[in-house]
Design a protein around this motif. Structure first.
Motif, mmCIF file in Angstrom:
data_model
loop_
_atom_site.group_PDB
_atom_site.id
_atom_site.type_symbol
_atom_site.label_atom_id
_atom_site.label_comp_id
_atom_site.label_asym_id
_atom_site.label_seq_id
_atom_site.Cartn_x
_atom_site.Cartn_y
_atom_site.Cartn_z
ATOM 1 N N GLU A 1 0.826 -1.209 0.000
ATOM 2 C CA GLU A 1 0.000 0.000 0.000
ATOM 3 C C GLU A 1 0.860 1.257 0.000
ATOM 4 O O GLU A 1 2.041 1.234 0.337
ATOM 5 C CB GLU A 1 -0.936 -0.002 1.206
ATOM 6 C CG GLU A 1 -0.229 0.027 2.544
ATOM 7 C CD GLU A 1 -1.218 0.078 3.705
ATOM 8 O OE1 GLU A 1 -2.200 0.834 3.604
ATOM 9 O OE2 GLU A 1 -0.989 -0.630 4.702
ATOM 10 N N THR B 1 1.731 4.011 1.759
ATOM 11 C CA THR B 1 1.862 4.763 3.010
ATOM 12 C C THR B 1 2.617 6.064 2.731
ATOM 13 O O THR B 1 3.159 6.260 1.638
ATOM 14 C CB THR B 1 2.644 3.946 4.037
ATOM 15 O OG1 THR B 1 3.967 3.711 3.498
ATOM 16 C CG2 THR B 1 1.975 2.607 4.334
ATOM 17 N N ILE C 1 -0.714 0.595 -6.487
ATOM 18 C CA ILE C 1 -0.918 1.207 -5.167
ATOM 19 C C ILE C 1 -1.394 2.661 -5.243
ATOM 20 O O ILE C 1 -1.681 3.274 -4.218
ATOM 21 C CB ILE C 1 0.370 1.118 -4.299
ATOM 22 C CG1 ILE C 1 1.568 1.741 -5.018
ATOM 23 C CG2 ILE C 1 0.649 -0.320 -3.904
ATOM 24 C CD1 ILE C 1 2.834 1.818 -4.173
ATOM 25 N N ASP D 1 -4.334 9.438 -3.551
ATOM 26 C CA ASP D 1 -3.044 8.733 -3.566
ATOM 27 C C ASP D 1 -2.039 9.482 -4.435
ATOM 28 O O ASP D 1 -0.870 9.623 -4.068
ATOM 29 C CB ASP D 1 -3.222 7.308 -4.099
ATOM 30 C CG ASP D 1 -3.899 6.379 -3.107
ATOM 31 O OD1 ASP D 1 -3.958 6.719 -1.911
ATOM 32 O OD2 ASP D 1 -4.362 5.299 -3.524
#
Length: 254
Positions: free
Chosen positions: A117, A119, A152, A158
């Motif tokens: 993911e 982060t 991701i 994002d």
């Protein structure tokens, strides 16, 4: 005022030689071709192409009045193994040189890698690579792009996680769909430099590109909407011709 041009990625014709690709693009009314490298396509172009091959391909495109819209790579920056990450950064640089030689303004890159993911730490890690590669690309007149809505990087939020950490102005994103909601558009509109559209635009009832063209008209966008349709074989030529006519009509109508 934003300008949209139309291209197709070589995934729509993986078995064609480069000469046929360029001739077809010109005759079917596409403005450009997005070259997918390192995917076994018969066009034979890659970062390993010789100077002579690059000059030949550039002349083919120039003579036909067709652009190389983008170089689409398999490069990924979020590998936890430093050696694998460095290998991908160097591959990005080699493909940026290829893009520069062929006159392509953008190169597609993934976050990807082997992390589960995005982060804050991973976003920083990806951004560091884009900063290095973006600075390198400046002298070649090429801009590296982060593909969104993939692996991701699943949303505009994002994308912004990475964008705000990149320390070079020579950087942008690729929006990987023909649709973009208002909130996402307002967040990332100044960073979008390329679009991928998919099977949905083959449906004559789908007018996403018309809506997209209207949205991008309000920005300074000057790039491509590119068909990335992956079937593992060539799409019918009649379908590609009909799709080009319809999508170009939408762009003009906007």
């Amino acid at each position: 005022m934003g300008t949209l041009k139309l291209s197709f990625m070589t995934f729509v014709c993986p078995e064609w030689k480069i000469e046929k690709i360029v001739k077809f693009a010109r005759e079917a009314g596409y403005d450009g071709v997005e070259i997918r490298v390192d995917a076994g396509h018969k066009h034979g172009i890659s970062s390993k192409s010789s100077s002579e091959e690059r000059r030949y391909v550039k002349k083919l495109f120039d003579d036909a009045g067709v652009d190389v819209a983008s170089i689409a790579t398999s490069v990924q920056f979020a590998f936890s193994n430093p050696e694998k990450r460095r290998e991908n950064i160097e591959s990005a640089k080699a493909n940026i040189e290829l893009a520069g030689d062929l006159g392509a303004k953008v190169v597609r890159i993934f976050a990807g890698g082997d992390v589960p993911e995005l982060t804050d730490e991973v976003a920083e890690y990806v951004a560091e690579a884009f900063t290095e590669v973006g600075e390198y690309a400046t002298e070649h007149g090429v801009c590296p792009l982060l593909e969104t809505l993939h692996d991701i990087v699943k949303s505009a939020d994002d994308a912004m996680k990475v964008i705000k950490r990149v320390k070079t102005s020579n950087f942008g994103i690729l929006w990987n769909h023909s649709d973009i909601d208002e909130r996402s558009f307002n967040m990332v509109k100044d960073y979008i430099k390329h679009f991928h559209v998919h099977d949905e635009v083959l449906d004559p009832r789908n007018d996403n590109v018309l809506k997209l063209a209207r949205k991008m008209k309000t920005t300074s966008f000057d790039g491509y909407v590119s068909l990335e349709i992956i079937k593992g074989h060539n799409l019918p030529e009649d379908l590609l011709i009909e799709t080009a006519k319809r999508l170009k009509r939408y762009i003009e109508e906007a």
